[in-house]
Design an enzyme around this catalytic site. Structure first.
Site: not given
Length: 272
Positions: A73, A185
Site C-alpha cells: 500500500c 499506488c
C-alpha cells in the site's frame, strides 16, 4: 530455509500487483493476503486512522506466523509505516525505497509520481527520489479517483470508464512530459494498459509493487530464508465481499481465487 508464509496487506485489490509479482518471483512461497476493502480508500484517511489500520492489518497477518510483511500500500508505506515498523516482530517491507532506487538506477531526469492524496501530501516519494537523484525534476499528481475506478472493477483492457478516468487524472502528467511515471499506488498497475496508451510508448511505468517484491526476494535469498518447496499455497482474505473480491482477483491474477471474508479490522498492534 524458512517455510513460514509471506504476508501482504493493502486497502483492497491494489496489493494484488505485488502478490502477482511474488507469485512470479517466488513460486515456492506461501502467501497470506489481506485486502481491507471495508475500510477503503486509505488515501483520504487521517494519519491516526492509517496507523490504527496498519497495526491491525499487521496483527491479522501475524496470526498466520508470517516471516515477513510486504506493505503493499503506497499510502501506508509513505505515511505511517515508520511508526508501525518498530513494534513488528518480523521485517516489514515498504513500496517507497525500492521503486525510487529503480528510478535512480535507470538514470531518469524527469519523473512523474502518480499516487493517492495522502501519499502526495506526505512527500515521501518526492524526498526519496531527490535523495537518490540530486537535480531530478519531479512532478507529483494525486490520482485518488483511480483507486475507486479499480475497486469498482474498471481495469480490464478496453474498459471505457477506466480510459476516461486515466485521461482525466493524467492529463497534467502527460503535459509534464516525463521519461518515466512511478505508479506509487499499488492499484495503478491494474490500469497499466490504459495508462501506457494514454502517455505513449516512450514513457516507462515503474510499478512499486513489483520493485517491492524484488526487494523482498533479495532479502530472503541473502538471508537463506526461502521456503524449501517448489510450489506454494496462497490464501486471500478481504474485509469486503469475498465473492466480489474473488471475481476481480481472478481477472487480474489469471487463476482461480477462493477468497475468504475477514471481519473489518479497527484495532490491534503488530505484537498481537
Amino acid at each position: 530455509m524458512d517455510a513460514r508464509p509471506i504476508g501482504l496487506f493493502d486497502s483492497g485489490l491494489g496489493g494484488l500487483t505485488a502478490a502477482r509479482a511474488l507469485e512470479e518471483l517466488l513460486p515456492g512461497e506461501n502467501l497470506i493476503y489481506f485486502g481491507d476493502s471495508a475500510n477503503a480508500p486509505y488515501g483520504v484517511r487521517s494519519l491516526p486512522d492509517l496507523e490504527r489500520l496498519a497495526r491491525a492489518n499487521a496483527a491479522f497477518l501475524l496470526r498466520y506466523d508470517v516471516k515477513a510483511i510486504l506493505v503493499a500500500c503506497g499510502t501506508v508505506s509513505s505515511t505511517v509505516l515508520p511508526s508501525v515498523r518498530p513494534a513488528c516482530p518480523v521485517p516489514m517491507f515498504d513500496v517507497v525505497r525500492p521503486a525510487c532506487a529503480r528510478a535512480a538506477e535507470a538514470g531518469f531526469r524527469r519523473i512523474a509520481v502518480a499516487a493517492t492524496e495522502a501519499t502526495i501530501r506526505s512527500g515521501a516519494f518526492d524526498r526519496q527520489l531527490r535523495m537518490e537523484c540530486p537535480g531530478l525534476q519531479v512532478f507529483s499528481k494525486a490520482c485518488q479517483s483511480l483507486v475507486v475506478t479499480v475497486e469498482q472493477g474498471h481495469f480490464r483492457p478496453g474498459d471505457k470508464a477506466a480510459e476516461a478516468a486515466v485521461a482525466a487524472e493524467l492529463e497534467p502528467v502527460r503535459a509534464f512530459g516525463p521519461q518515466a511515471v512511478l505508479l506509487a499506488c499499488t492499484h495503478f498497475p491494474l490500469l497499466q494498459d490504459q495508462i501506457s496508451a494514454f502517455l505513449g510508448d516512450g514513457v516507462e511505468l515503474i510499478s512499486v509493487g513489483m520493485e517491492a517484491a524484488r526487494a523482498l526476494r533479495d532479502y530472503l535469498q541473502q538471508n537463506d530464508l526461502l521456503a524449501p518447496r517448489s510450489r506454494g499455497e496462497h490464501r486471500w482474505f478481504t474485509s469486503g465481499s469475498a465473492r466480489d473480491f474473488g471475481v476481480l482477483a481472478e481477472v487480474f491474477l489469471g487463476h482461480s481465487v477462493r477468497a475468504e471474508h475477514a471481519r473489518a479490522l479497527s484495532a490491534g498492534d503488530c505484537d498481537g
